[in-house]
Design a protein around this motif. Structure first.
Motif, PDB file in Angstrom:
ATOM      1  N   PHE A 111      -2.203   6.052   2.511  1.00 54.30           N
ATOM      2  CA  PHE A 111      -2.430   6.288   1.085  1.00 54.30           C
ATOM      3  C   PHE A 111      -1.163   6.800   0.401  1.00 54.30           C
ATOM      4  O   PHE A 111      -0.770   6.312  -0.660  1.00 54.30           O
ATOM      5  N   ILE A 112      -0.498   7.767   1.050  1.00 58.76           N
ATOM      6  CA  ILE A 112       0.706   8.348   0.459  1.00 58.76           C
ATOM      7  C   ILE A 112       1.788   7.273   0.287  1.00 58.76           C
ATOM      8  O   ILE A 112       2.406   7.156  -0.771  1.00 58.76           O
ATOM      9  N   PHE A 113       1.977   6.455   1.319  1.00 59.99           N
ATOM     10  CA  PHE A 113       3.039   5.448   1.228  1.00 59.99           C
ATOM     11  C   PHE A 113       2.695   4.353   0.227  1.00 59.99           C
ATOM     12  O   PHE A 113       3.586   3.792  -0.395  1.00 59.99           O
ATOM     13  N   THR A 114       1.418   4.049   0.078  1.00 59.28           N
ATOM     14  CA  THR A 114       1.050   3.051  -0.927  1.00 59.28           C
ATOM     15  C   THR A 114       1.330   3.587  -2.327  1.00 59.28           C
ATOM     16  O   THR A 114       1.836   2.872  -3.196  1.00 59.28           O
ATOM     17  N   ILE A 115       1.044   4.869  -2.535  1.00 59.05           N
ATOM     18  CA  ILE A 115       1.342   5.478  -3.839  1.00 59.05           C
ATOM     19  C   ILE A 115       2.847   5.488  -4.072  1.00 59.05           C
ATOM     20  O   ILE A 115       3.333   5.154  -5.155  1.00 59.05           O
ATOM     21  N   MET A 116       3.607   5.836  -3.024  1.00 63.22           N
ATOM     22  CA  MET A 116       5.051   5.970  -3.192  1.00 63.22           C
ATOM     23  C   MET A 116       5.730   4.628  -3.411  1.00 63.22           C
ATOM     24  O   MET A 116       6.640   4.508  -4.219  1.00 63.22           O
ATOM     25  N   THR A 117       5.302   3.594  -2.648  1.00 62.74           N
ATOM     26  CA  THR A 117       6.003   2.317  -2.716  1.00 62.74           C
ATOM     27  C   THR A 117       5.310   1.331  -3.654  1.00 62.74           C
ATOM     28  O   THR A 117       5.914   0.355  -4.078  1.00 62.74           O
ATOM     29  N   GLY A 118       4.033   1.575  -3.954  1.00 65.52           N
ATOM     30  CA  GLY A 118       3.306   0.645  -4.802  1.00 65.52           C
ATOM     31  C   GLY A 118       2.906  -0.636  -4.088  1.00 65.52           C
ATOM     32  O   GLY A 118       2.501  -1.599  -4.721  1.00 65.52           O
ATOM     33  N   ASN A 119       3.032  -0.640  -2.761  1.00 61.88           N
ATOM     34  CA  ASN A 119       2.674  -1.846  -2.022  1.00 61.88           C
ATOM     35  C   ASN A 119       1.814  -1.457  -0.823  1.00 61.88           C
ATOM     36  O   ASN A 119       2.245  -0.703   0.040  1.00 61.88           O
ATOM     37  N   HIS A 120       0.590  -1.993  -0.772  1.00 66.35           N
ATOM     38  CA  HIS A 120      -0.298  -1.514   0.282  1.00 66.35           C
ATOM     39  C   HIS A 120       0.131  -1.951   1.673  1.00 66.35           C
ATOM     40  O   HIS A 120      -0.239  -1.337   2.663  1.00 66.35           O
ATOM     41  N   TRP A 121       0.965  -2.998   1.784  1.00 67.38           N
ATOM     42  CA  TRP A 121       1.400  -3.400   3.130  1.00 67.38           C
ATOM     43  C   TRP A 121       2.303  -2.347   3.740  1.00 67.38           C
ATOM     44  O   TRP A 121       2.245  -2.085   4.944  1.00 67.38           O
ATOM     45  N   TYR A 122       3.153  -1.696   2.921  1.00 68.05           N
ATOM     46  CA  TYR A 122       3.939  -0.573   3.435  1.00 68.05           C
ATOM     47  C   TYR A 122       3.006   0.547   3.854  1.00 68.05           C
ATOM     48  O   TYR A 122       3.252   1.261   4.821  1.00 68.05           O
ATOM     49  N   GLY A 123       1.926   0.696   3.091  1.00 73.13           N
ATOM     50  CA  GLY A 123       0.935   1.718   3.423  1.00 73.13           C
ATOM     51  C   GLY A 123       0.337   1.479   4.798  1.00 73.13           C
ATOM     52  O   GLY A 123       0.284   2.386   5.630  1.00 73.13           O
ATOM     53  N   PHE A 124      -0.069   0.224   5.046  1.00 67.76           N
ATOM     54  CA  PHE A 124      -0.655  -0.089   6.350  1.00 67.76           C
ATOM     55  C   PHE A 124       0.356   0.156   7.474  1.00 67.76           C
ATOM     56  O   PHE A 124       0.015   0.677   8.531  1.00 67.76           O
ATOM     57  N   LEU A 125       1.622  -0.208   7.205  1.00 69.01           N
ATOM     58  CA  LEU A 125       2.671  -0.008   8.205  1.00 69.01           C
ATOM     59  C   LEU A 125       2.822   1.485   8.500  1.00 69.01           C
ATOM     60  O   LEU A 125       2.862   1.908   9.662  1.00 69.01           O
ATOM     61  N   ALA A 126       2.887   2.285   7.436  1.00 69.22           N
ATOM     62  CA  ALA A 126       3.041   3.734   7.605  1.00 69.22           C
ATOM     63  C   ALA A 126       1.846   4.303   8.367  1.00 69.22           C
ATOM     64  O   ALA A 126       1.996   5.190   9.211  1.00 69.22           O
ATOM     65  N   ALA A 127       0.653   3.780   8.079  1.00 65.16           N
ATOM     66  CA  ALA A 127      -0.548   4.271   8.752  1.00 65.16           C
ATOM     67  C   ALA A 127      -0.458   4.009  10.250  1.00 65.16           C
ATOM     68  O   ALA A 127      -0.821   4.858  11.075  1.00 65.16           O
ATOM     69  N   MET A 128       0.060   2.817  10.603  1.00 67.07           N
ATOM     70  CA  MET A 128       0.185   2.495  12.026  1.00 67.07           C
ATOM     71  C   MET A 128       1.198   3.407  12.693  1.00 67.07           C
ATOM     72  O   MET A 128       0.999   3.876  13.814  1.00 67.07           O
TER      73      MET A 128
END
Lengths: 375, 309
Positions: free
Chosen positions: B52-69
């Motif tokens: 969630f944090i990375f999606t907010i920061m980057t505006g792209n949910h794929w980065y979010g999924f990557l960060a989550a992993m």
């Protein structure tokens, strides 16, 4: 073998560290967060402490209370406030309330029903402190309870919903089947029927106050079942998001939820604790405070309706405003007869009104609600 | 109940089952290699919050999924280090991981409560397949993660049962001494499986915070990590059965509301209990029938120490 012992020791050490770290982080949040850091002055200042069930960032219940706290500081700048957040109900609550008492709070406010016993217990030990328990049932020498007639605002939001639904099917995602929630559903339905007699309100229970995932699922099922407008009695904006995604209208709760669903959200019943806090804190400071079981309504502005969206026709807004005025002037209240329940029995006779006691024990749905008050 | 309500319910079961499936596949892989990780709940929460944090920061949910992993795998790496390198107790370490994950996710996410992501994940209907009557809308009109999760289940099954890698993994879990004797590095295999397991748990968590209910809430997994652990047992350590189990458990979750709306009176409390009840029943039946923990890797939960062979 000595090697094995050594690794075991290291393991114990690491586990201990993890536990300590998680405790510091996990339980670290209820560390008192002083509003102002002037420790030397703090001793003389009048201090108000708050015990929160959630966090001020929850956009719901605790957020609304924290807005009230901020309003209090604005209105009476000479006082100091502190709060403890995410305090679990039960035994832990007693420790947290005690902590605030020892930090020299003159007033301690707790914002959840389940803090009642803990608060009464601590209150016995600190007779000089005033305790205020939100949604509580039991008062004492130095303990007052307070709550708002949110059902009045729900009735008004129901009027908006009734006017805006196209297929007369409204969904209502509710938390727990307790009188407070049932009262809200009934008030909402009566409001909707006042402008649109054919309205049906479908109710589902999520059995949780704060679970965005469950609430979203509840909302999605309601949408699939054909609801074209959603309302909620739970603490997250998940229902609003679901309505926004589906392109239908929604009614929020707790605080203005417009930002979560700019197109969907029409309005919502909101809490406005600030004025009550200011009034009560002033009374305690003057020494005029008496323990009371306060249940204020629209007239005290403790409950209100969030700004109505401009998608709602002006004549509907005018109708809502007129009803609001009527309730503020105490000329009329929501549960005025005739009211029939789901089975068609007349529960409130023409010209009669539910008493506060009856409202606080409400366990039946009015006609027009689809669902069970006893899931 | 009309046909639309039924397919709607089935589609909802698939969506509700997806985070369970992702996390359960990860746990299954780790357990196949002999490492039981009870930190799934904690890893899911960390995945949910970092995603969630990375999606907010980057505006792209794929980065979010990557960060989550990455977030999930970091937590799993702690577990791997404690249980593989230090040969610590797997149950204790896993439980600690859940408590730690719950705490740290709440801490990290504090400033992000009540925000929404700017990049919601949309559904992509698969051409042709989604037009199949009934089945199409149940299985092939979802967000990409749903497709990825069932592809992963098949891939996991193929790897485990049809490749040399899979043989090494299963050997490490069944008989690490024998695996060691034929030159398989048991530690390496177990490290790999545990960390990939963490990635999957993180992804499952992010599915909740980015797709299912795009927001962050403290403790938002609400016990789904534990359901995933139960699911591995329910599936008897088979990735394909895990798919069925996930959708079954997801179906129970979806049904809570479906039945209420249909006016069928079943207690919601009873429905919430069902996944655990089903797991217990499966365990009882299987143990009675096979007189052993069917499918459970033999060395599950035991540290491998070459010197103690």
């Amino acid at each position: 073998m000595s090697n094995l012992k050594k690794t075991k020791k290291t393991l114990v050490l690491i586990l201990a560290l993890i536990f300590i770290a998680s405790m510091v982080i996990g339980c670290g949040s209820p560390a008192a967060q002083d509003d102002e850091k002037n420790d030397d002055k703090a001793a003389e200042k009048f201090k108000v402490g708050f015990i929160y069930i959630g966090t001020p960032g929850d956009a719901g219940w605790t957020f609304a209370h924290d807005q009230g706290r901020k309003y209090l500081v604005e209105q009476i700048p000479e006082i100091e406030t502190v709060y403890l957040e995410l305090v679990p109900e039960g035994a832990d609550a007693e420790r947290s309330i005690e902590q605030l008492a020892q930090e020299g709070c003159n007033i301690i406010v707790a914002n959840s029903f389940g803090y009642g016993d803990a608060m009464l217990e601590v209150a016995k030990r600190y007779p000089e402190i005033t305790f205020l328990h939100c949604s509580g049932l039991e008062s004492a020498e130095n303990v007052g309870t307070f709550f708002g007639r949110i059902y009045q605002a729900r009735y008004l939001s129901g009027m908006v919903a009734g006017a805006m639904t196209k297929n007369n099917t409204i969904g209502y995602a509710a938390a727990f089947p307790i009188p407070e929630v049932i009262r809200g559903i009934n008030a909402f339905t009566l409001g909707a029927q006042a402008v649109n007699p054919d309205v049906k309100v479908k109710v589902v229970w999520s059995l949780t106050w704060v679970d965005a995932v469950q609430e979203k699922a509840a909302a999605d099922r309601l949408i699939e079942a054909g609801c074209d407008l959603l309302a909620q009695h739970a603490d997250t904006p998940a229902v609003q998001q679901a309505a926004e995604a589906a392109g239908i209208y929604s009614i929020g709760y707790n605080s203005d939820m417009r930002s979560f669903a700019p197109n969907a959200n029409l309005t919502g019943p909101v809490w406005n604790w600030g004025p009550y806090y200011v009034k009560t804190v002033k009374a305690v400071m003057d020494g005029t405070w008496k323990p009371e079981e306060y249940w204020g309504g629209l007239e005290d502005e403790i409950v209100d309706l969030a700004t109505i969206s401009d998608k709602v026709p002006a004549e509907v807004i005018a109708q809502v405003e007129a009803k609001k005025q009527e309730m503020s002037n105490k000329e009329w209240d929501v549960f005025t007869g005739p009211i029939t329940d789901q089975d068609g029995n007349v529960r409130v006779q023409e010209g009669q009104k539910l008493t506060d006691e009856e409202m606080l024990a409400l366990d039946w749905f009015v006609a027009g609600v689809e669902g069970s008050p006893n899931p | 109940m009309d046909i639309n309500a039924v397919t709607g319910l089935l589609a909802a079961a698939v969506v509700a089952g997806t985070p369970l499936l992702l996390a359960a596949l990860g746990e299954l892989l780790a357990e196949k290699s002999g490492i039981i990780n009870l930190g799934v709940e904690g890893m899911m929460l960390v995945g949910a919050v970092t995603g969630f944090i990375f999606t907010i920061m980057t505006g792209n949910h794929w980065y979010g999924f990557l960060a989550a992993m990455i977030g999930g795998s970091l937590l799993a790496a702690i577990h791997a280090f404690i249980t593989i390198t230090l040969k610590g107790n797997q149950v204790v370490s896993g439980l600690a991981l859940t408590i730690f994950g719950t705490g740290i996710s709440g801490f990290l996410g504090k400033a992000y409560q009540g925000l929404t992501t700017a990049d919601p994940v949309h559904a992509y209907a698969i051409p042709y397949l989604s037009d199949i009557n009934g089945l199409g809308s149940v299985l092939f009109n979802h967000d990409p993660l749903v497709y990825i999760s069932f592809l992963l289940a098949i891939i996991f099954w193929l790897i485990l049962y049809r490749t040399r890698w899979g043989l090494s993994i299963r050997a490490a879990g069944e008989n690490p001494a024998a695996a060691d004797a034929v030159g398989i590095s048991v530690s390496k295999v177990r490290y790999f499986c545990t960390i990939v397991g963490g990635m999957m748990a993180g992804l499952g968590g992010a599915y909740l915070s980015l797709v299912y209910a795009p927001s962050w809430q403290e403790n938002m997994t609400a016990g789904r990590g534990w359901i995933a652990v139960a699911l591995v047992i329910f599936a008897l350590w088979n990735p394909l059965r895990a798919v069925v189990g996930s959708y079954l458990f997801g179906g129970v979750e979806a049904m809570t509301f479906g039945l209420q709306i249909a006016g069928i009176k079943v207690s919601s409390f009873f429905l919430q209990m069902l996944p655990y009840l089903l797991t217990i029943i499966v365990l009882v039946i299987v143990t009675i029938k096979m007189r052993q923990e069917a499918g459970a890797p033999n060395a599950l939960g035991f540290a491998y120490d070459r010197e103690e062979r």
